[in-house]
Design a protein around this motif. Structure first.
Motif, PDB file in Angstrom:
ATOM      1  N   PHE A  21       2.737 -59.965  -6.759  1.00  0.00           N
ATOM      2  CA  PHE A  21       3.070 -60.525  -7.949  1.00  0.00           C
ATOM      3  C   PHE A  21       1.909 -61.005  -8.516  1.00  0.00           C
ATOM      4  N   ASN A  42      11.243 -66.009  -0.993  1.00  0.00           N
ATOM      5  CA  ASN A  42      10.645 -65.039  -1.272  1.00  0.00           C
ATOM      6  C   ASN A  42      11.422 -63.781  -1.939  1.00  0.00           C
ATOM      7  N   ALA A  89      12.618 -63.106  -6.055  1.00  0.00           N
ATOM      8  CA  ALA A  89      11.937 -61.995  -6.406  1.00  0.00           C
ATOM      9  C   ALA A  89      12.863 -61.177  -6.982  1.00  0.00           C
ATOM     10  N   GLU A  90      12.861 -60.762  -8.385  1.00  0.00           N
ATOM     11  CA  GLU A  90      13.896 -59.979  -8.924  1.00  0.00           C
ATOM     12  C   GLU A  90      13.606 -58.463  -8.386  1.00  0.00           C
ATOM     13  N   VAL A 110       6.905 -53.517 -10.790  1.00  0.00           N
ATOM     14  CA  VAL A 110       6.516 -54.622 -11.367  1.00  0.00           C
ATOM     15  C   VAL A 110       5.371 -54.727 -12.268  1.00  0.00           C
ATOM     16  N   SER A 155       6.748 -59.042 -16.222  1.00  0.00           N
ATOM     17  CA  SER A 155       8.169 -59.186 -15.751  1.00  0.00           C
ATOM     18  C   SER A 155       8.202 -60.681 -15.076  1.00  0.00           C
ATOM     19  N   TRP A 156       9.434 -60.798 -14.713  1.00  0.00           N
ATOM     20  CA  TRP A 156       9.604 -62.389 -14.197  1.00  0.00           C
ATOM     21  C   TRP A 156       8.847 -62.722 -13.022  1.00  0.00           C
ATOM     22  N   ASN A 157       8.920 -61.628 -12.014  1.00  0.00           N
ATOM     23  CA  ASN A 157       8.207 -61.803 -10.697  1.00  0.00           C
ATOM     24  C   ASN A 157       6.425 -61.994 -11.016  1.00  0.00           C
ATOM     25  N   GLY A 160       8.001 -65.768 -10.861  1.00  0.00           N
ATOM     26  CA  GLY A 160       8.487 -65.643  -9.609  1.00  0.00           C
ATOM     27  C   GLY A 160       7.551 -66.131  -8.355  1.00  0.00           C
ATOM     28  N   TRP A 161       6.320 -65.539  -8.632  1.00  0.00           N
ATOM     29  CA  TRP A 161       5.426 -66.222  -7.569  1.00  0.00           C
ATOM     30  C   TRP A 161       5.309 -67.700  -7.501  1.00  0.00           C
ATOM     31  N   ASN A 205      11.988 -53.446  -1.975  1.00  0.00           N
ATOM     32  CA  ASN A 205      13.021 -54.075  -1.980  1.00  0.00           C
ATOM     33  C   ASN A 205      13.484 -54.173  -0.336  1.00  0.00           C
TER      34      ASN A 205
END
Length: 431
Positions: free
Chosen positions: A43, A164, A168-169, A174, A178-180, A184-185, A276
């Protein structure tokens, strides 16, 4: 009278476990900080736009290891001069400021400065925490208490893996918005600030090491760096034990297990899993790591240090040989995950904790600080070379070739420990 004596004994044991657990929080943060980078890697590389630059990717992954070398290099001499407790407080401060800074900075240079800062904390904590625990522990349970540090390390690793995974969405791809990639990180690093703050607060309530106080009363600590270095490197009788300590430290890294944590993405992708699935499997390995560290704590005083080192080196050699053959045959799926978990489990109940127990035990009081720092420095040199060598080795030899190399190293380690590793259980530190 008997009741009062029992209450005193319980309180004394409780306080001993308390100070050991506080010191071991350095190990917990060491484990978290060391592993969190692997989950954040996919990310922050997008955020900083370094996906196409292997050199910058390698810099971000390894800059903390440079800090580890610096921290380990100075930890021994400073701990012998100023005490173990102040160095643990400094390590906690480094962890806290690094956790906040790494997630806060949006500039790649300052991101790496914060990672370097945290690496110095890892280097200090990795040398000081097991040494402090060994110096406050009675010989009958010293191995078990020093193993608390390794338990804290694997709990930190598991904590990083779970954070983590939760932060992580789930997504197929990615992208920069994105949120990640945006937040996210950052939260993966910020989560470390909570245990770091607790460690910093509690570190003020633990006593100084009795070994350091004895050295100080004998005026040895005033010139500890000169005395320690002169005795350690100039005295022939220490040469063999120093070589043993360095080999033990470097072998813990070169046995290859830590590659699974640092390059989990590549390992599990090679076994046929997407991003994932990778995170789920990483958490599974973390749980196995914790369970079998508990096994190590239960067996270290019964089986002994030497036996567990032999079991670990031989067991990993066999597992890596099979794992490399399976990668060569292009096997995928749950069977590969089981082999990886078997490797983590074998490492967790043997080489992981026992390395720190032996390093904390084998050196005399007068040179323990500088000797522990020397061996920890060697350990992080081993970690640096392992981290740097895996990507090109994996590209040149394939994953199967890499694991075959690690298998050969483990068999060589077994031969060395069979000939040179002593048994230290039940022996006083002064002996």
């Amino acid at each position: 009278m008997r009741c009062k004596k029992l209450i005193y004994t319980i309180m004394k044991e409780s306080f001993l476990y308390f100070i050991c657990c506080v010191s071991a929080m350095g190990g917990l943060l060491f484990g978290y900080d060391w592993v969190v980078i692997g989950g954040a890697k996919p990310f922050y590389e997008i955020y900083f736009d370094i996906q196409a630059s292997p050199m910058l990717q390698g810099l971000a992954m390894s800059i903390a290891l440079v800090g580890c070398l610096i921290g380990a290099m100075v930890a021994g001499a400073l701990a012998d001069r100023f005490g173990r407790k102040p160095l643990l407080i400094i390590a906690a401060t480094l962890f806290l400021t690094s956790a906040v800074g790494t997630g806060l900075f949006s500039d790649f240079v300052w991101f790496n400065v914060a990672r370097l800062w945290g690496g110095i904390g890892i280097g200090v904590a990795s040398a000081l925490s097991p040494m402090y625990i060994a110096e406050v522990s009675p010989k009958e349970i010293r191995g078990k208490l020093v193993s608390i540090n390794q338990m804290a390390i694997v709990l930190g690793i598991l904590g990083a893996q779970i954070c983590n995974y939760l932060l992580a969405e789930e997504s197929v791809q990615v992208h920069i918005d994105s949120w990640n990639a945006q937040m996210g990180w950052r939260w993966m690093f910020w989560a470390e600030a909570v245990p770091a703050g607790i460690f910093l607060a509690l570190a003020f309530f633990i006593p100084e090491s009795p070994v350091y106080l004895r050295l100080k009363s004998e005026n040895i600590s005033e010139h500890s760096d000169e005395v320690g270095l002169k005795e350690l490197f100039g005295n022939v009788r220490y040469r063999g034990i120093l070589i043993l300590g360095i080999v033990i430290a470097v072998f813990q890294q070169w046995c290859g297990t830590n590659v699974i944590f640092n390059y989990a993405e590549e390992i599990f992708k090679g076994a046929g899993y997407d991003v994932n699935g990778m995170f789920i499997n990483i958490v599974v390995t973390g749980i196995a790591n914790v369970i079998f560290t508990i096994v190590a704590m239960a067996t270290v005083e019964r089986l002994g240090r030497r036996t567990l080192m032999l079991i670990g080196s031989l067991g990993l050699g066999v597992i890596y040989l099979i794992l490399g053959t399976c990668y060569f045959a292009e096997c995928t799926g749950i069977g590969m995950v089981c082999l990886v978990v078997a490797a983590i489990s074998c490492y967790a109940m043997t080489l992981g904790p026992i390395t720190w127990v032996l390093l904390a035990e084998i050196f005399p009081n007068r040179v323990r600080g500088i000797a522990m720092a020397t061996c920890t420095f060697a350990l992080w040199v081993g970690s640096c070379t392992l981290t740097f060598c895996f990507p090109p080795m994996n590209a040149a030899l394939g994953t199967y070739g890499s694991f075959w190399i690690y298998s050969a190293i483990c068999f060589a380690g077994f031969t060395f420990f069979w000939k040179r590793c002593p048994e230290t259980k039940g022996t006083a530190l002064s002996e």
